[in-house]
Design an enzyme around this catalytic site. Structure first.
Site, PDB file in Angstrom:
ATOM      1  N   CYS A 150       0.638  -1.284   0.082  1.00 30.49           N
ATOM      2  CA  CYS A 150       0.488  -0.221  -0.589  1.00 30.49           C
ATOM      3  C   CYS A 150       0.642   1.333  -0.153  1.00 30.49           C
ATOM      4  O   CYS A 150       2.507   1.515   0.479  1.00 30.49           O
ATOM      5  CB  CYS A 150      -1.066   0.058   1.324  1.00 30.49           C
ATOM      6  SG  CYS A 150      -1.689  -0.755   1.443  1.00 30.49           S
ATOM      7  N   GLU A 184       1.890  -4.348  -5.514  1.00 30.06           N
ATOM      8  CA  GLU A 184       0.242  -5.615  -5.461  1.00 30.06           C
ATOM      9  C   GLU A 184      -0.876  -4.524  -6.228  1.00 30.06           C
ATOM     10  O   GLU A 184      -1.143  -3.337  -5.611  1.00 30.06           O
ATOM     11  CB  GLU A 184      -0.566  -5.388  -3.722  1.00 30.06           C
ATOM     12  CG  GLU A 184      -1.491  -6.149  -3.421  1.00 30.06           C
ATOM     13  CD  GLU A 184      -1.433  -6.690  -1.684  1.00 30.06           C
ATOM     14  OE1 GLU A 184      -0.276  -6.367  -1.400  1.00 30.06           O
ATOM     15  OE2 GLU A 184      -2.622  -5.924  -1.312  1.00 30.06           O
TER      16      GLU A 184
HETATM   17  N1  ACO Z   1      -5.588  14.779 -10.513  1.00 34.47           N
HETATM   18  C1  ACO Z   1      -4.184  13.778 -11.628  1.00 34.47           C
HETATM   19  N2  ACO Z   1      -3.093  13.410 -11.252  1.00 34.47           N
HETATM   20  C2  ACO Z   1      -3.072  13.418 -10.157  1.00 34.47           C
HETATM   21  C3  ACO Z   1      -3.342  13.416  -9.149  1.00 34.47           C
HETATM   22  C4  ACO Z   1      -4.376  13.503  -8.784  1.00 34.47           C
HETATM   23  N3  ACO Z   1      -5.255  14.522  -8.101  1.00 34.47           N
HETATM   24  N4  ACO Z   1      -2.546  12.722  -8.251  1.00 34.47           N
HETATM   25  C5  ACO Z   1      -1.505  12.594  -8.559  1.00 34.47           C
HETATM   26  N5  ACO Z   1      -1.728  12.364  -9.788  1.00 34.47           N
HETATM   27  C6  ACO Z   1      -0.645  11.808 -11.518  1.00 34.47           C
HETATM   28  C7  ACO Z   1       0.339  12.085 -11.800  1.00 34.47           C
HETATM   29  O1  ACO Z   1       0.402  12.310 -13.219  1.00 34.47           O
HETATM   30  C8  ACO Z   1       1.503  13.539 -11.082  1.00 34.47           C
HETATM   31  O2  ACO Z   1       2.430  13.174 -10.802  1.00 34.47           O
HETATM   32  P1  ACO Z   1       2.569  14.925 -12.244  1.00 34.47           P
HETATM   33  O3  ACO Z   1       2.689  16.007 -10.833  1.00 34.47           O
HETATM   34  O4  ACO Z   1       4.059  14.615 -12.304  1.00 34.47           O
HETATM   35  O5  ACO Z   1       1.912  15.261 -13.508  1.00 34.47           O
HETATM   36  C9  ACO Z   1       1.571  11.597 -10.148  1.00 34.47           C
HETATM   37  O6  ACO Z   1       0.175  11.272 -10.316  1.00 34.47           O
HETATM   38  C10 ACO Z   1       2.690  11.672  -8.855  1.00 34.47           C
HETATM   39  O7  ACO Z   1       2.116  12.970  -8.398  1.00 34.47           O
HETATM   40  P2  ACO Z   1       2.993  12.424  -6.826  1.00 34.47           P
HETATM   41  O8  ACO Z   1       2.818  14.231  -6.388  1.00 34.47           O
HETATM   42  O9  ACO Z   1       4.590  11.567  -6.979  1.00 34.47           O
HETATM   43  O10 ACO Z   1       2.065  12.038  -6.356  1.00 34.47           O
HETATM   44  P3  ACO Z   1       1.822  12.021  -4.444  1.00 34.47           P
HETATM   45  O11 ACO Z   1       1.671  12.517  -3.477  1.00 34.47           O
HETATM   46  O12 ACO Z   1       0.000  13.329  -4.883  1.00 34.47           O
HETATM   47  O13 ACO Z   1       1.039  10.798  -4.238  1.00 34.47           O
HETATM   48  C11 ACO Z   1      -0.527   8.473  -4.251  1.00 34.47           C
HETATM   49  C12 ACO Z   1       0.308   9.391  -5.195  1.00 34.47           C
HETATM   50  C13 ACO Z   1       0.306   8.294  -3.401  1.00 34.47           C
HETATM   51  C14 ACO Z   1      -1.340   8.373  -5.111  1.00 34.47           C
HETATM   52  C15 ACO Z   1      -2.214  10.005  -3.819  1.00 34.47           C
HETATM   53  O14 ACO Z   1      -2.313  10.087  -4.733  1.00 34.47           O
HETATM   54  C16 ACO Z   1      -2.514   8.478  -2.659  1.00 34.47           C
HETATM   55  O15 ACO Z   1      -2.160   8.727  -1.697  1.00 34.47           O
HETATM   56  N6  ACO Z   1      -3.680   8.774  -2.969  1.00 34.47           N
HETATM   57  C17 ACO Z   1      -4.661   7.742  -2.054  1.00 34.47           C
HETATM   58  C18 ACO Z   1      -3.965   6.535  -1.832  1.00 34.47           C
HETATM   59  C19 ACO Z   1      -3.846   5.677  -2.483  1.00 34.47           C
HETATM   60  O16 ACO Z   1      -4.479   5.643  -4.083  1.00 34.47           O
HETATM   61  N7  ACO Z   1      -2.919   4.636  -2.720  1.00 34.47           N
HETATM   62  C20 ACO Z   1      -2.712   3.697  -4.373  1.00 34.47           C
HETATM   63  C21 ACO Z   1      -3.624   3.028  -4.527  1.00 34.47           C
HETATM   64  S1  ACO Z   1      -2.880   1.477  -4.814  1.00 34.47           S
HETATM   65  C22 ACO Z   1      -1.106   0.046  -3.836  1.00 34.47           C
HETATM   66  O17 ACO Z   1      -1.449   0.807  -2.758  1.00 34.47           O
HETATM   67  C23 ACO Z   1      -0.610  -0.516  -4.983  1.00 34.47           C
END
Ligand code: ACO
Ligand code: ZN
Length: 281
Positions: A150, A184
């Site tokens: 996760c 995962e």
């Molecule tokens: N809208 C559009 N694109 C987005 C968004 C958003 N709200 N958030 C992230 N992205 C995309 C973009 O492409 C971004 O790259 P860019 O800024 O260069 O365009 C890319 O994702 C990564 O952005 P980061 O800033 O590096 O990622 P962030 O710190 O926001 O974390 C994460 C990404 C961990 C998925 C976060 O959104 C989160 O915690 N979400 C909730 C929990 C979740 O869904 N986790 C993944 C589940 S799957 C698993 O755990 C295996």
């Protein structure tokens, strides 16, 4: 908690306090019954114990001795640190983290059995302590070759590059283990976006710099990205063809340049020389 049960459960806790932030929650999380009728929970940002009332948290903060996550600091660069927490040695911390994380993770089963997991906590550190901005969990032994279970960036810290930093870190650990890895499944929408972005940037950078032929296997070995993920990424970029039963990379320079522009800046980089870590035995 089974998946179909989760879908029928309504969101219970609507906000939390954590450090200097009040954060609106996204999904249901199965907190113990005595917390289920609370609208807001108050977390200690260091030990992650949660309380029902602000006064209780204030009292807790006066005696809590934690100033950073329990476990070993395995990476430090500037004000960023990574801590490795063993779920078996720090059960309560691991469980608290899972309760907290589930508030932002849909379709993920919550593992009460934190014994089998390591938690990698990313912190921004200052003179008051190390403040968690996000984390990922990893099975100590994954039969399926998962290098991450996760991943979460706490909402106030999202879209600043921390997600890709955490993903990159998970692959640096895999490189040290001399293994390839994959996250995962299933991935959330935001999870897939972040992984796609990471894979794209890493693969394009190598393909651009490389002279001569490059196979999928070589790309996978260099990056610790599983071959299936290399293939699916290159397919989505139309940089791969299937010829005579084999995948062949066709890096048309113009297309490559266009993709690289679209992939944007690299952002927060992991410096592998600052990782002090040996694989779990
Ligand atoms: N809208 C559009 N694109 C987005 C968004 C958003 N709200 N958030 C992230 N992205 C995309 C973009 O492409 C971004 O790259 P860019 O800024 O260069 O365009 C890319 O994702 C990564 O952005 P980061 O800033 O590096 O990622 P962030 O710190 O926001 O974390 C994460 C990404 C961990 C998925 C976060 O959104 C989160 O915690 N979400 C909730 C929990 C979740 O869904 N986790 C993944 C589940 S799957 C698993 O755990 C295996
Ligand atoms: Zn505490």
């Amino acid at each position: 908690l089974r998946e179909h049960e989760e879908f029928t459960k309504v969101k219970n806790i609507s906000k939390i306090e954590l450090g200097k932030y009040e954060i609106d929650t996204w999904y249901f999380s199965p907190f113990p019954p005595e917390y289920s009728n609370c609208d807001k929970l108050f977390f200690c940002e260091f030990c992650l114990n949660f309380l029902k009332r602000k006064e209780q948290l204030t009292r807790h903060m006066r005696k809590c001795t934690y100033k950073h996550p329990p476990g070993d600091e395995i990476y430090r660069s500037g004000s960023l640190s990574m801590f490795e927490v063993d779920g078996r040695k720090n059960k309560i911390y691991g469980q608290n983290l899972c309760y907290l994380a589930k508030l932002f993770l849909d379709h993920k089963t919550l593992y009460y059995d934190v014994d089998f997991f390591l938690f990698y906590i990313l912190c921004e550190c200052d003179d008051r302590g190390c403040h968690m901005v996000g984390y990922f969990s990893k099975e100590k032994h994954s039969e399926e070759g998962y290098n991450l279970a996760c991943i979460l960036t706490l909402p106030p810290y999202q879209r600043k590059g921390y997600g890709k930093f955490l993903i990159s870190f998970s692959y640096e650990l895999s490189k040290k283990e001399m293994k390839v890895g994959t996250p995962e499944r299933p991935l959330s929408d935001l999870g897939l976006l972040s992984y796609r972005g990471y894979w794209t940037r890493v693969l394009l950078d190598i393909i651009k710099k490389h002279r001569g032929n490059l196979s999928i296997k070589e790309l996978s070995d260099m990056t610790a990205i599983k071959t299936e993920d290399v293939i699916s990424t290159l397919q989505s970029l139309e940089l791969i063809q299937y010829r005579k039963g084999q995948h062949v990379i066709c890096a048309d320079p113009k297309l490559l340049e266009r993709h690289l522009k679209a992939a944007g800046k690299g952002g927060l980089e992991v410096d592998p020389t600052k990782l002090i870590w040996t694989p779990f035995k």
